[in-house]
Design a protein around this motif. Sequence first.
Motif, PDB file in Angstrom:
ATOM      1  N   ARG A   1       0.925  -1.333  -0.147  1.00 49.99           N
ATOM      2  CA  ARG A   1       0.130  -0.002  -0.051  1.00 49.99           C
ATOM      3  C   ARG A   1       0.810   1.181   0.140  1.00 49.99           C
ATOM      4  O   ARG A   1       1.769   1.263   0.773  1.00 49.99           O
ATOM      5  N   VAL A   2       0.479   2.345  -0.646  1.00 49.95           N
ATOM      6  CA  VAL A   2       1.315   3.389  -0.609  1.00 49.95           C
ATOM      7  C   VAL A   2       0.253   4.474  -0.532  1.00 49.95           C
ATOM      8  O   VAL A   2      -0.802   4.650  -0.960  1.00 49.95           O
ATOM      9  N   PHE A   3       0.597   5.396   0.512  1.00 48.02           N
ATOM     10  CA  PHE A   3      -0.214   6.517   1.107  1.00 48.02           C
ATOM     11  C   PHE A   3       0.576   7.953   0.952  1.00 48.02           C
ATOM     12  O   PHE A   3       1.749   7.901   1.010  1.00 48.02           O
ATOM     13  N   ALA A   4      -0.252   8.985   0.602  1.00 47.69           N
ATOM     14  CA  ALA A   4       0.662  10.528   0.514  1.00 47.69           C
ATOM     15  C   ALA A   4       0.782  10.556   2.041  1.00 47.69           C
ATOM     16  O   ALA A   4       0.175  10.380   3.002  1.00 47.69           O
TER      17      ALA A   4
ATOM     18  N   ILE B   1      -0.806  10.294   6.779  1.00 51.47           N
ATOM     19  CA  ILE B   1      -0.458   9.512   7.788  1.00 51.47           C
ATOM     20  C   ILE B   1      -0.272  10.419   9.049  1.00 51.47           C
ATOM     21  O   ILE B   1      -0.343  11.340   8.905  1.00 51.47           O
ATOM     22  N   GLY B   2      -0.954   9.857  10.021  1.00 48.59           N
ATOM     23  CA  GLY B   2      -1.143  10.302  11.320  1.00 48.59           C
ATOM     24  C   GLY B   2      -2.308   9.421  12.336  1.00 48.59           C
ATOM     25  O   GLY B   2      -2.591   8.432  11.801  1.00 48.59           O
TER      26      GLY B   2
ATOM     27  N   ASP C   1      -7.163   3.846   6.270  1.00 43.19           N
ATOM     28  CA  ASP C   1      -7.892   2.771   5.564  1.00 43.19           C
ATOM     29  C   ASP C   1      -7.342   2.539   4.230  1.00 43.19           C
ATOM     30  O   ASP C   1      -6.708   3.666   3.555  1.00 43.19           O
ATOM     31  N   THR C   2      -7.392   1.237   3.674  1.00 46.82           N
ATOM     32  CA  THR C   2      -6.586   0.948   2.399  1.00 46.82           C
ATOM     33  C   THR C   2      -7.428   1.753   1.258  1.00 46.82           C
ATOM     34  O   THR C   2      -6.754   2.202   0.366  1.00 46.82           O
ATOM     35  N   HIS C   3      -8.468   2.271   1.754  1.00 44.75           N
ATOM     36  CA  HIS C   3      -9.468   3.106   0.416  1.00 44.75           C
ATOM     37  C   HIS C   3      -8.715   4.369   0.183  1.00 44.75           C
ATOM     38  O   HIS C   3      -8.804   5.135  -0.683  1.00 44.75           O
ATOM     39  N   SER C   4      -7.724   4.711   1.382  1.00 41.79           N
ATOM     40  CA  SER C   4      -7.283   5.993   1.153  1.00 41.79           C
ATOM     41  C   SER C   4      -5.720   6.012   0.382  1.00 41.79           C
ATOM     42  O   SER C   4      -5.042   6.902   0.266  1.00 41.79           O
ATOM     43  N   ALA C   5      -5.301   4.692   0.129  1.00 41.14           N
ATOM     44  CA  ALA C   5      -4.175   4.370  -0.609  1.00 41.14           C
ATOM     45  C   ALA C   5      -4.190   4.893  -1.978  1.00 41.14           C
ATOM     46  O   ALA C   5      -5.256   4.853  -2.542  1.00 41.14           O
ATOM     47  N   VAL C   6      -2.894   5.489  -2.563  1.00 43.50           N
ATOM     48  CA  VAL C   6      -2.901   5.901  -4.011  1.00 43.50           C
ATOM     49  C   VAL C   6      -2.691   4.643  -4.640  1.00 43.50           C
ATOM     50  O   VAL C   6      -2.776   4.406  -5.986  1.00 43.50           O
ATOM     51  N   TRP C   7      -2.132   3.503  -4.006  1.00 43.62           N
ATOM     52  CA  TRP C   7      -1.963   2.112  -4.478  1.00 43.62           C
ATOM     53  C   TRP C   7      -2.161   1.278  -3.600  1.00 43.62           C
ATOM     54  O   TRP C   7      -1.669   1.108  -2.711  1.00 43.62           O
ATOM     55  N   ALA C   8      -3.098   0.261  -3.686  1.00 44.53           N
ATOM     56  CA  ALA C   8      -3.284  -0.913  -2.911  1.00 44.53           C
ATOM     57  C   ALA C   8      -3.335  -2.018  -3.890  1.00 44.53           C
ATOM     58  O   ALA C   8      -4.076  -2.093  -4.716  1.00 44.53           O
ATOM     59  N   ALA C   9      -2.472  -3.044  -3.363  1.00 44.97           N
ATOM     60  CA  ALA C   9      -2.385  -4.378  -4.124  1.00 44.97           C
ATOM     61  C   ALA C   9      -2.118  -5.585  -3.355  1.00 44.97           C
ATOM     62  O   ALA C   9      -1.470  -5.233  -2.250  1.00 44.97           O
ATOM     63  N   SER C  10      -2.551  -6.407  -3.821  1.00 47.24           N
ATOM     64  CA  SER C  10      -2.215  -7.751  -2.882  1.00 47.24           C
ATOM     65  C   SER C  10      -2.263  -9.207  -3.824  1.00 47.24           C
ATOM     66  O   SER C  10      -2.820  -9.065  -4.871  1.00 47.24           O
ATOM     67  N   SER C  11      -2.114 -10.287  -2.990  1.00 47.40           N
ATOM     68  CA  SER C  11      -2.182 -11.666  -3.476  1.00 47.40           C
ATOM     69  C   SER C  11      -2.671 -12.447  -2.952  1.00 47.40           C
ATOM     70  O   SER C  11      -2.404 -12.475  -1.339  1.00 47.40           O
ATOM     71  N   PRO C  12      -3.469 -13.549  -3.267  1.00 48.91           N
ATOM     72  CA  PRO C  12      -3.970 -14.326  -2.495  1.00 48.91           C
ATOM     73  C   PRO C  12      -2.970 -15.088  -1.556  1.00 48.91           C
ATOM     74  O   PRO C  12      -2.031 -15.621  -2.434  1.00 48.91           O
ATOM     75  N   SER C  13      -3.165 -15.543  -0.315  1.00 51.84           N
ATOM     76  CA  SER C  13      -2.142 -16.352   0.275  1.00 51.84           C
ATOM     77  C   SER C  13      -1.917 -17.752  -0.329  1.00 51.84           C
ATOM     78  O   SER C  13      -0.533 -18.262  -0.085  1.00 51.84           O
ATOM     79  N   ASP C  14      -2.797 -18.308  -1.056  1.00 51.45           N
ATOM     80  CA  ASP C  14      -2.610 -19.467  -1.511  1.00 51.45           C
ATOM     81  C   ASP C  14      -2.084 -19.323  -3.185  1.00 51.45           C
ATOM     82  O   ASP C  14      -1.860 -20.237  -3.706  1.00 51.45           O
ATOM     83  N   ALA C  15      -1.824 -18.258  -3.540  1.00 54.05           N
ATOM     84  CA  ALA C  15      -1.164 -18.051  -4.917  1.00 54.05           C
ATOM     85  C   ALA C  15      -0.183 -16.749  -5.075  1.00 54.05           C
ATOM     86  O   ALA C  15      -0.542 -15.599  -5.784  1.00 54.05           O
TER      87      ALA C  15
END
Length: 151
Positions: free
Chosen positions: A50-53, A57-58, A68-82
């Motif tokens: 996750r990348v935030f402006a 941060i505070g 919250d992740t919705h405030s991220a300029v970039w949010a990405a993930s991978s499934p733990s099984d893949a």
Amino acid sequence: MVVIGSLLLFTSCQQSLTMWVVAGSSANNLVFGWSTSRDSDEKIQPEEIRVFACDTIGRQNGGGYYPDTHSAVWAASSPSDALPAPTNRVTYGKGLSQSSVKPLNVPGCYVVIGYAREGNGYTEVATMGFKIAADGTATDMPRSEYENLFR
């Protein structure tokens, strides 16, 4: 839920992986190095990033500092099984399953936090600050400046 929250709190204090901006990166082609130490060839398996402006941060209502992740300029993930193939480089806005990706401001100030599985099979955390200069070049934020964001 308490165990997971405690684990996340503990790992946020115990940074065991390192991230850095790879030389030559820019707002249009930002590459993070991500390993057990700076410039290491050792590879990890990214789980979430996750990348935030900086100005987001505070102290948050939940007690942490990251919004919250919705405030991220970039949010990405991978499934733990893949999980993706092991790597020590991640490019902004590419790879993993994208939740959101927005263009970076030029100039801009950002914080990145990432979770990855290391060779030992455990999930570890890395976090850092970085800046985008007026000419678009990306560089690591000095550690002291990064730490001041959390005071």
